[in-house]
Design a protein around this motif. Structure first.
Motif, PDB file in Angstrom:
ATOM      1  N   LEU A  62       0.865  -1.184   0.000  1.00  0.00           N
ATOM      2  CA  LEU A  62       0.000   0.000   0.000  1.00  0.00           C
ATOM      3  C   LEU A  62       0.898   1.230   0.000  1.00  0.00           C
ATOM      4  O   LEU A  62       1.849   1.315   0.779  1.00  0.00           O
ATOM      5  CB  LEU A  62      -0.898  -0.002   1.240  1.00  0.00           C
ATOM      6  N   GLU A  66      -1.525   6.448  -3.283  1.00  0.00           N
ATOM      7  CA  GLU A  66      -2.682   5.754  -3.869  1.00  0.00           C
ATOM      8  C   GLU A  66      -3.856   5.725  -2.895  1.00  0.00           C
ATOM      9  O   GLU A  66      -4.790   4.949  -3.059  1.00  0.00           O
ATOM     10  CB  GLU A  66      -2.313   4.317  -4.251  1.00  0.00           C
ATOM     11  N   GLY A  69      -7.458   5.661  -4.160  1.00  0.00           N
ATOM     12  CA  GLY A  69      -7.847   4.390  -4.771  1.00  0.00           C
ATOM     13  C   GLY A  69      -8.207   3.334  -3.739  1.00  0.00           C
ATOM     14  O   GLY A  69      -9.151   2.570  -3.920  1.00  0.00           O
ATOM     15  N   TYR A  70      -7.453   3.291  -2.621  1.00  0.00           N
ATOM     16  CA  TYR A  70      -7.777   2.343  -1.555  1.00  0.00           C
ATOM     17  C   TYR A  70      -9.078   2.746  -0.866  1.00  0.00           C
ATOM     18  O   TYR A  70      -9.899   1.897  -0.529  1.00  0.00           O
ATOM     19  CB  TYR A  70      -6.654   2.279  -0.514  1.00  0.00           C
ATOM     20  N   THR A 102      -3.432  -5.579  -7.397  1.00  0.00           N
ATOM     21  CA  THR A 102      -3.457  -4.320  -6.661  1.00  0.00           C
ATOM     22  C   THR A 102      -4.735  -4.231  -5.830  1.00  0.00           C
ATOM     23  O   THR A 102      -5.698  -4.958  -6.070  1.00  0.00           O
ATOM     24  CB  THR A 102      -3.347  -3.109  -7.616  1.00  0.00           C
ATOM     25  N   SER A 104      -5.790  -0.918  -5.312  1.00  0.00           N
ATOM     26  CA  SER A 104      -6.179   0.451  -5.645  1.00  0.00           C
ATOM     27  C   SER A 104      -7.190   0.479  -6.789  1.00  0.00           C
ATOM     28  O   SER A 104      -6.893   0.043  -7.906  1.00  0.00           O
ATOM     29  CB  SER A 104      -4.955   1.276  -6.031  1.00  0.00           C
ATOM     30  N   GLU A 107      -5.667   2.587  -9.630  1.00  0.00           N
ATOM     31  CA  GLU A 107      -4.672   1.883 -10.434  1.00  0.00           C
ATOM     32  C   GLU A 107      -5.350   0.908 -11.391  1.00  0.00           C
ATOM     33  O   GLU A 107      -4.983   0.804 -12.555  1.00  0.00           O
ATOM     34  CB  GLU A 107      -3.676   1.150  -9.539  1.00  0.00           C
ATOM     35  N   THR A 135      -5.720   3.646   4.993  1.00  0.00           N
ATOM     36  CA  THR A 135      -6.372   4.777   4.339  1.00  0.00           C
ATOM     37  C   THR A 135      -6.702   5.873   5.351  1.00  0.00           C
ATOM     38  O   THR A 135      -6.470   7.056   5.089  1.00  0.00           O
ATOM     39  CB  THR A 135      -7.654   4.311   3.617  1.00  0.00           C
ATOM     40  N   TYR A 139      -4.691   9.059   4.088  1.00  0.00           N
ATOM     41  CA  TYR A 139      -5.470   9.714   3.025  1.00  0.00           C
ATOM     42  C   TYR A 139      -6.409  10.744   3.610  1.00  0.00           C
ATOM     43  O   TYR A 139      -7.146  10.471   4.549  1.00  0.00           O
ATOM     44  CB  TYR A 139      -6.277   8.679   2.233  1.00  0.00           C
TER      45      TYR A 139
END
Length: 169
Positions: A62, A66, A69-70, A102, A104, A107, A135, A139
């Motif tokens: 991870l 990204e 995306g997660y 992945t 994500s 991605e 996340t 994020y």
């Protein structure tokens, strides 16, 4: 920033179809945690009606960049693994080969935009929790900004245009 890599394998299934245009179909069947298996391709079942091949050696980490995306993945109705795979030819036979795995959503979308085949498999609850925790830590969604409504009331330029049109009429 990234996490320690999870080593996984992908079980690809080839099953016979009763179809005159396509004799067989390939699809990812399962993700296997493979910390101790050597990288490579392992035949699990060789049968014309239903064969299975384990492809090992994939690493999934991870990355903080990204995060969106997660976030999209773990907040989807069905969080999942994204498996990008291609058809290869081995000894004159078509063979479904996974190329990357992945977590994500973004991605996976980029891969599909590039024309790649991406399929999904359900993500186990313990991994959903790990991805959600990563996340939450790394994020931060962009704050939503208020959009200014366009003005239909006019302005100096509109008044000038109205004067000019009025003078010509």
């Amino acid at each position: 920033m990234h996490t320690e890599a999870l080593r996984v394998g992908v079980v690809m299934r080839r099953r016979r179809l009763d179809n005159r245009w396509q004799s067989h179909q390939w699809q990812p069947l399962e993700i296997v945690m493979d910390a101790y298996l050597p990288p490579g391709v392992h035949c699990l079942r060789a049968d014309d009606a239903d064969s299975r091949w384990l492809h090992t050696g994939f690493e999934v980490s991870l990355y903080s960049d990204e995060g969106e995306g997660y976030h999209l993945n773990v907040n989807a109705p069905q969080p999942c693994w994204f498996i990008m795979w291609r058809m290869d030819e081995r000894d004159g036979v078509e063979f479904g080969t996974p190329r990357s795995v992945t977590l994500s959503y973004n991605e996976a979308a980029r891969l599909m935009d590039g024309g790649e085949q991406v399929d999904t498999l359900p993500l186990p609850p313990d991994l959903i929790e790990q991805v959600a925790a990563f996340t939450a830590e790394h994020y931060r969604p962009e704050p939503k900004r208020k959009r200014r409504k366009p003005s239909f009331e006019g302005g100096a330029a509109v008044q000038q245009m109205a004067k000019e049109e009025g003078g010509q009429g």
